[in-house]
Design an enzyme around this catalytic site. Sequence first.
Site, PDB file in Angstrom:
ATOM      1  CB  SER A  87      54.899  27.395  57.668  1.00 28.22           C
ATOM      2  OG  SER A  87      53.939  27.171  56.669  1.00 28.22           O
ATOM      3  CE  LYS A 140      54.249  23.019  62.599  1.00 26.14           C
ATOM      4  NZ  LYS A 140      53.051  23.645  62.050  1.00 26.14           N
ATOM      5  CG  HIS A 173      55.950  27.603  61.803  1.00 20.63           C
ATOM      6  ND1 HIS A 173      56.987  26.696  61.805  1.00 20.63           N
ATOM      7  CD2 HIS A 173      54.985  27.075  61.021  1.00 20.63           C
ATOM      8  CE1 HIS A 173      56.663  25.669  61.038  1.00 20.63           C
ATOM      9  NE2 HIS A 173      55.453  25.861  60.551  1.00 20.63           N
TER      10      HIS A 173
END
Length: 389
Positions: free
Chosen positions: A178, A237, A206
């Site tokens: 990340s 996310k 991610h």
Amino acid sequence: MNFLEEKVNALKEAGIYRELPINDTPIDAIIELNGKKVINLCSNNYLGFANHKRLIEASKKALDQYGVGAGAVRTIVGNMRIHEALEETIAKFKKEEAALVYQSGFLCNLGVIQAVTTEKDLILSDELNHASIIDGVKLSKADKAVYKHSNMADLERLLIEKRSQYEQVLIITDGVFSMDGDLAKLPEIVKLAKQYNALTYVDDAHGSGVLGEHGRGTVDHFHLHGQVDFIIGTLSKAIGVVGGYVCGSKAMKSYLLHRSRPHLFSTSMQPSAAAAIIEAFHMLESSDEYTLKLWDNARYLKSKLQQLGFDIGHSETPITPIMIGDEVKTMAFSKQLLDNGVYVSGIIFPTVSKGKGRIRVMVSALHDKDILDRAVDIIEKTAKSMHIL
Ligand SMILES: *Cc1c(COP(=O)(O)O)cnc(C)c1O
């Protein structure tokens, strides 16, 4: 409470104390932070789903049908039909046998790692793995060893040295790291795992919604379906809501439902969140419009920043660091950018190593070229005024 006040004062003296900014608007390309409009380049809302009409509608419908809360832990009465539907949707989208949902990605790592390992096992963990993996590993009774970041020779050295002493060996890695935006060397990790009879665990927080066909994730990107034992994702996310999940075998799911502590001791996800997430996966399944827009914006922003002469590291994903180095300079730069109307996060030690301070620019499908041009212009002018460029 004097001891905590002293600790807070120490943070203030070290110059790392901060007040949380307050946001009064939904997560969009422009938000109103502390009463002032700024360009938002720091949320993980990659696809713009956090405030998407279709998710909001799905959520409202579920509120009327199921109410606001699940009422209990999953193993008592908190297992609503919508939780089952959510897990079927995720497993199908990820092309894996089964999925199990958690209340957050963080809890997912805490719950799974502890439940699937014993004192007879060994965990091998990448040195740059996410904090929730580190904490999950701490909760496990297994022995632990850390390998150098994405260093396959170091991982193999540990496997050669230690494999025979343990029942199971679990290799854990982020799918996308990340802070730098680089990808795990998943094909090589899977190969080593086969060679040394180890299990693989990929946290794709991610990567899901970003990489692979329609955003199916890092495992899909590398064509490794069926070859990774535990695939973790977050629903907070790219998916834009809240929650986490693990994909793997049906047996894995059955066992975790009996032994994973967040299922036994923490109330299950609110049904309206589950409904919004199902809608998000349907949208991803039926169109790649959002992931394409995200990547288009990411390439555009990266090339602009590079043309200006910024060092943007070696990211392979939309995560775009601007390397600054010095900690104080990094924080001053991000503060100045906020004053000038661009909100990006300044990231310094201990989140990254000393001297590797950076601002992290997070582009999304919500931005358009016009906003990105404005942001780049402000970043350029601010950097020049501070002798960073
Ligand atoms: C953000 C993140 C998490 C935590 O996910 P939440 O759903 O926000 O709790 C876990 N692992 C990684 C690698 C992350 O980047």
